[in-house]
Motif scaffolding. Structure first.
Motif, PDB file in Angstrom:
ATOM      1  N   ASN A  16      -0.694  -3.060  -4.382  1.00 38.43           N
ATOM      2  CA  ASN A  16      -1.537  -4.096  -3.824  1.00 38.43           C
ATOM      3  C   ASN A  16      -2.301  -3.597  -2.458  1.00 38.43           C
ATOM      4  O   ASN A  16      -3.228  -4.343  -1.923  1.00 38.43           O
ATOM      5  N   GLY A  17      -1.930  -2.404  -1.966  1.00 36.24           N
ATOM      6  CA  GLY A  17      -2.640  -2.065  -0.792  1.00 36.24           C
ATOM      7  C   GLY A  17      -4.105  -1.433  -1.177  1.00 36.24           C
ATOM      8  O   GLY A  17      -4.448  -1.490  -2.415  1.00 36.24           O
ATOM      9  N   TYR A  18      -4.755  -0.971  -0.121  1.00 30.34           N
ATOM     10  CA  TYR A  18      -6.398  -0.737  -0.528  1.00 30.34           C
ATOM     11  C   TYR A  18      -6.296   0.590  -1.634  1.00 30.34           C
ATOM     12  O   TYR A  18      -6.812   0.518  -2.652  1.00 30.34           O
ATOM     13  N   THR A  19      -5.460   1.648  -1.201  1.00 34.22           N
ATOM     14  CA  THR A  19      -5.646   3.000  -1.983  1.00 34.22           C
ATOM     15  C   THR A  19      -4.796   2.301  -3.421  1.00 34.22           C
ATOM     16  O   THR A  19      -5.070   2.959  -4.479  1.00 34.22           O
ATOM     17  N   ARG A  39       6.196  -5.364  -2.115  1.00 31.52           N
ATOM     18  CA  ARG A  39       7.036  -6.459  -1.675  1.00 31.52           C
ATOM     19  C   ARG A  39       6.237  -7.656  -1.600  1.00 31.52           C
ATOM     20  O   ARG A  39       7.186  -8.721  -1.355  1.00 31.52           O
ATOM     21  N   ALA A  80       2.608   3.154  -0.836  1.00 30.44           N
ATOM     22  CA  ALA A  80       2.797   2.289   0.299  1.00 30.44           C
ATOM     23  C   ALA A  80       3.291   3.098   1.645  1.00 30.44           C
ATOM     24  O   ALA A  80       4.167   3.883   1.616  1.00 30.44           O
ATOM     25  N   GLY A  81       2.110   3.170   2.413  1.00 33.73           N
ATOM     26  CA  GLY A  81       2.486   3.853   3.693  1.00 33.73           C
ATOM     27  C   GLY A  81       2.397   3.049   4.781  1.00 33.73           C
ATOM     28  O   GLY A  81       2.029   1.840   4.667  1.00 33.73           O
ATOM     29  N   ILE A 104       1.219   9.660  -1.767  1.00 34.21           N
ATOM     30  CA  ILE A 104      -0.130  10.092  -1.120  1.00 34.21           C
ATOM     31  C   ILE A 104      -0.153  10.277   0.317  1.00 34.21           C
ATOM     32  O   ILE A 104      -0.995   9.809   1.313  1.00 34.21           O
ATOM     33  N   PHE A 134      -6.105  12.939  -1.471  1.00 33.19           N
ATOM     34  CA  PHE A 134      -7.101  14.194  -0.662  1.00 33.19           C
ATOM     35  C   PHE A 134      -6.217  14.863   0.199  1.00 33.19           C
ATOM     36  O   PHE A 134      -6.570  16.170   0.531  1.00 33.19           O
ATOM     37  N   ASP A 135      -5.262  14.355   0.758  1.00 32.31           N
ATOM     38  CA  ASP A 135      -4.349  15.150   1.502  1.00 32.31           C
ATOM     39  C   ASP A 135      -3.232  15.248   0.729  1.00 32.31           C
ATOM     40  O   ASP A 135      -2.412  14.351   0.293  1.00 32.31           O
ATOM     41  N   SER A 167      -9.480   3.517   5.490  1.00 27.70           N
ATOM     42  CA  SER A 167      -8.807   2.306   5.297  1.00 27.70           C
ATOM     43  C   SER A 167      -7.765   1.828   6.067  1.00 27.70           C
ATOM     44  O   SER A 167      -7.320   2.653   7.331  1.00 27.70           O
ATOM     45  N   HIS A 168      -7.281   0.716   5.875  1.00 31.55           N
ATOM     46  CA  HIS A 168      -6.214  -0.022   6.703  1.00 31.55           C
ATOM     47  C   HIS A 168      -5.175   0.862   7.005  1.00 31.55           C
ATOM     48  O   HIS A 168      -4.754   1.329   8.273  1.00 31.55           O
ATOM     49  N   GLY A 169      -4.553   1.404   5.750  1.00 34.47           N
ATOM     50  CA  GLY A 169      -3.290   2.121   5.956  1.00 34.47           C
ATOM     51  C   GLY A 169      -3.641   3.464   6.435  1.00 34.47           C
ATOM     52  O   GLY A 169      -2.753   3.991   7.347  1.00 34.47           O
ATOM     53  N   THR A 173      -1.458   4.581  10.047  1.00 37.15           N
ATOM     54  CA  THR A 173      -0.705   5.816   9.927  1.00 37.15           C
ATOM     55  C   THR A 173      -1.173   6.618  10.996  1.00 37.15           C
ATOM     56  O   THR A 173      -0.274   7.409  11.807  1.00 37.15           O
ATOM     57  N   THR A 310      -8.322  10.934  -3.944  1.00 38.83           N
ATOM     58  CA  THR A 310      -6.843  10.687  -3.973  1.00 38.83           C
ATOM     59  C   THR A 310      -6.566   9.905  -5.053  1.00 38.83           C
ATOM     60  O   THR A 310      -5.796  10.443  -5.856  1.00 38.83           O
TER      61      THR A 310
HETATM   62  N1  LIG Z   1      -3.352  11.577   0.679  1.00 35.27           N
HETATM   63  C1  LIG Z   1      -4.579  10.856   1.316  1.00 35.27           C
HETATM   64  O1  LIG Z   1      -5.455  11.517   1.273  1.00 35.27           O
HETATM   65  C2  LIG Z   1      -4.544   9.346   1.434  1.00 35.27           C
HETATM   66  C3  LIG Z   1      -5.574   8.528   0.738  1.00 35.27           C
HETATM   67  C4  LIG Z   1      -5.248   7.091   1.053  1.00 35.27           C
HETATM   68  C5  LIG Z   1      -4.196   6.739   1.726  1.00 35.27           C
HETATM   69  N2  LIG Z   1      -3.472   7.463   2.256  1.00 35.27           N
HETATM   70  C6  LIG Z   1      -2.026   7.076   2.942  1.00 35.27           C
HETATM   71  O2  LIG Z   1      -1.769   5.994   1.979  1.00 35.27           O
HETATM   72  C7  LIG Z   1      -0.974   4.989   2.630  1.00 35.27           C
HETATM   73  C8  LIG Z   1      -1.638   3.403   2.357  1.00 35.27           C
HETATM   74  O3  LIG Z   1      -2.938   3.659   2.664  1.00 35.27           O
HETATM   75  P1  LIG Z   1      -3.819   2.215   2.250  1.00 35.27           P
HETATM   76  O4  LIG Z   1      -5.014   2.356   3.224  1.00 35.27           O
HETATM   77  O5  LIG Z   1      -3.898   1.946   0.883  1.00 35.27           O
HETATM   78  O6  LIG Z   1      -2.856   1.242   3.045  1.00 35.27           O
HETATM   79  P2  LIG Z   1      -2.939  -0.431   2.998  1.00 35.27           P
HETATM   80  O7  LIG Z   1      -4.226  -1.077   2.526  1.00 35.27           O
HETATM   81  O8  LIG Z   1      -2.437  -1.001   4.360  1.00 35.27           O
HETATM   82  O9  LIG Z   1      -1.752  -0.970   1.868  1.00 35.27           O
HETATM   83  C9  LIG Z   1      -0.308  -0.409   2.288  1.00 35.27           C
HETATM   84  C10 LIG Z   1       0.213  -0.926   1.358  1.00 35.27           C
HETATM   85  O10 LIG Z   1       1.763  -0.467   1.751  1.00 35.27           O
HETATM   86  C11 LIG Z   1       2.780  -1.408   1.393  1.00 35.27           C
HETATM   87  N3  LIG Z   1       3.431  -1.086   2.462  1.00 35.27           N
HETATM   88  C12 LIG Z   1       3.528  -0.907   3.835  1.00 35.27           C
HETATM   89  N4  LIG Z   1       4.588  -0.845   4.327  1.00 35.27           N
HETATM   90  C13 LIG Z   1       5.636  -0.963   3.641  1.00 35.27           C
HETATM   91  C14 LIG Z   1       6.902  -1.135   3.709  1.00 35.27           C
HETATM   92  N5  LIG Z   1       7.718  -0.944   4.959  1.00 35.27           N
HETATM   93  N6  LIG Z   1       7.548  -1.479   2.559  1.00 35.27           N
HETATM   94  C15 LIG Z   1       7.222  -1.843   1.340  1.00 35.27           C
HETATM   95  N7  LIG Z   1       5.626  -1.641   1.117  1.00 35.27           N
HETATM   96  C16 LIG Z   1       4.834  -1.350   2.536  1.00 35.27           C
HETATM   97  C17 LIG Z   1       1.708  -2.638   1.779  1.00 35.27           C
HETATM   98  O11 LIG Z   1       2.775  -3.701   1.326  1.00 35.27           O
HETATM   99  P3  LIG Z   1       2.079  -5.420   2.061  1.00 35.27           P
HETATM  100  O12 LIG Z   1       0.792  -5.631   1.596  1.00 35.27           O
HETATM  101  O13 LIG Z   1       3.448  -6.067   1.620  1.00 35.27           O
HETATM  102  O14 LIG Z   1       2.126  -5.159   3.596  1.00 35.27           O
HETATM  103  C18 LIG Z   1       0.450  -2.481   1.057  1.00 35.27           C
HETATM  104  O15 LIG Z   1       0.927  -2.393  -0.288  1.00 35.27           O
HETATM  105  C19 LIG Z   1      -1.289   5.164   4.275  1.00 35.27           C
HETATM  106  O16 LIG Z   1      -0.053   5.826   4.895  1.00 35.27           O
HETATM  107  C20 LIG Z   1      -2.447   6.413   4.257  1.00 35.27           C
HETATM  108  O17 LIG Z   1      -2.472   7.114   5.435  1.00 35.27           O
HETATM  109  C21 LIG Z   1      -3.450   8.696   2.056  1.00 35.27           C
END
Ligand SMILES: NC(=O)c1ccc[n+]([C@@H]2O[C@H](COP(=O)([O-])OP(=O)(O)OC[C@H]3O[C@@H](n4cnc5c(N)ncnc54)[C@H](OP(=O)(O)O)[C@@H]3O)[C@@H](O)[C@H]2O)c1
Length: 354
Positions: A16-19, A39, A80-81, A104, A134-135, A167-169, A173, A310
């Motif tokens: 359910n997160g953005y990614t 969760r 989930a990050g 990711i 992407f990373d 994005s938010h996550g 991070t 990604t």
């Molecule tokens: N590799 C890459 O290039 C790349 C690309 C995109 C994103 N990312 C990484 O991916 C992660 C997510 O990014 P996003 O923007 O998609 O984030 P986001 O929109 O904030 O969504 C985060 C997701 O993770 C869940 N979550 C966070 N903490 C948790 C925990 N302690 N236990 C269980 N679930 C948890 C959230 O659940 P709730 O809704 O319940 O809070 C939500 O489903 C970040 O760390 C980001 O840096 C990396």
């Protein structure tokens, strides 16, 4: 037994997160039927119903539910990050249940923690591959491509630039890690350096930008993929953010305190770039490898928006794993699947400059 309970499927945790939501959408478009998990019961159920997928709701400390969910699939794509908070319980569950792990992340500490579990993963016959987004997929492929062009390389410099919304996550991070300074690879060891330690003009081809060192995942992974012992990674940061990053050298301790982190984390808006914004997005990568005899090679790459990369890179890797194309132990994307892995994605080009 429903279709999702049969072999050959995967779990998206944090769907359910953005990614996670973007990955889910792309997966469904490919005809995949992942089991969604997370969760937040309402958010996960709503998303699953929208895409006619099965779902499971549990937090990462509910070991029985986590194990039960993993028993239904072959592997997890963890979305989930920040992963320094979420990776460990999922990796341990994958080892316990003998399921492949992908995520990711871009966090050096997470890559290193997974690499330290290489022996355990080999024993379990499980592949641990953090960083399938992407990373680090494009930069890891670029690193191996450069190493293949100059096998004597002792120094590797990588850079990337996008300029789009994040994005938010990703913001959460970055904020969580901002007080921790920078990192480079020196003589094979990850070495702490001040935040925004070095700057350098980077010629991305269509544009030239001033890059600044950041502790990007390749500081961990490119060494494992290429064995090049000296690695620096640059990105381009808007001047205001660069000033803030430099200030974090002195204010890092303050930014890391819980009350301030809690406050700042709450200010981050949810979501990320819209479909239209991503469609216009473009990422530039550049890399250089050199050796002690003065030889050097340079290559560049252009990819679509980082979030689309990604989703698509992650799903390409998931498909390979589900097809049985797996190497047990800790793996980096380009080590397992070669430097042309990234060229399997639509809209990616690579050129050798020198
Ligand atoms: N590799 C890459 O290039 C790349 C690309 C995109 C994103 N990312 C990484 O991916 C992660 C997510 O990014 P996003 O923007 O998609 O984030 P986001 O929109 O904030 O969504 C985060 C997701 O993770 C869940 N979550 C966070 N903490 C948790 C925990 N302690 N236990 C269980 N679930 C948890 C959230 O659940 P709730 O809704 O319940 O809070 C939500 O489903 C970040 O760390 C980001 O840096 C990396």
């Amino acid at each position: 037994m429903s279709e999702n309970e049969t072999k050959g499927n995967f779990l998206i945790y944090g769907a359910n997160g953005y990614t996670g939501e973007l990955v889910t959408r792309h997966a469904v478009e490919r005809g995949m039927k992942p089991i969604l998990a997370g969760r937040n019961a309402i958010a996960v159920e709503t998303l699953a119903k929208k895409h006619h997928l099965e779902y499971r709701v549990f937090s990462l400390d509910e070991m029985d539910r986590l194990d039960a969910a993993l028993q239904e699939v072959d592997m997890v794509l963890h979305c989930a990050g920040p992963f320094s908070l979420t990776s460990r319980p999922m990796v341990e569950a994958c080892l316990r249940n003998k399921k492949h792990y992908t995520d990711i992340t871009g966090e050096v500490t997470v890559f290193e923690a997974c690499a330290a579990l290489d022996g355990k993963a080999q024993e379990a016959g499980v592949m641990l591959m953090p960083g399938v987004g992407f990373d680090v997929v494009p930069s890891d492929c670029l690193a191996v491509h450069l190493k293949n062009r100059l096998s004597t390389a002792t120094r590797l410099t990588l850079a990337f630039y996008g300029g789009g919304k994040i994005s938010h996550g990703t913001q959460a991070t970055i904020l969580m890690n901002i007080g921790r300074g920078g990192a480079v690879r020196r003589d094979g060891k990850i070495t702490r350096v001040p935040a925004a330690w070095k700057t350098q003009e980077i010629d991305f081809g269509e544009i030239t930008k001033k890059g600044v060192t950041i502790p990007w995942g390749d500081v961990a992974t490119a060494y494992r993929s290429t064995e090049i012992p000296n690695i620096e990674v640059f990105t381009v940061i808007p001047p205001n953010n660069l000033r803030l990053l430099k200030a974090s050298r002195y204010l890092g301790w303050l930014l890391a305190t819980k009350p301030l982190q809690d406050y700042l984390q709450k200010q981050i808006p949810p979501g990320g770039p819209s479909d239209a914004e991503r469609a216009k997005g473009k990422m530039y990568l550049w890399g250089e490898a050199s050796d002690r005899n003065g030889n050097h090679v340079e290559s560049r790459m252009i990819t679509p928006d980082g979030y689309d990369v990604t989703a698509n890179a992650a799903l390409n890797i998931v498909q390979k794993i589900l097809d049985g194309n797996v190497k047990s132990g800790y793996q980096t994307p380009a080590k397992a699947y070669g430097p042309d892995l990234i060229l399997e994605l639509e809209g990616v080009s690579r050129e050798d400059v020198v």
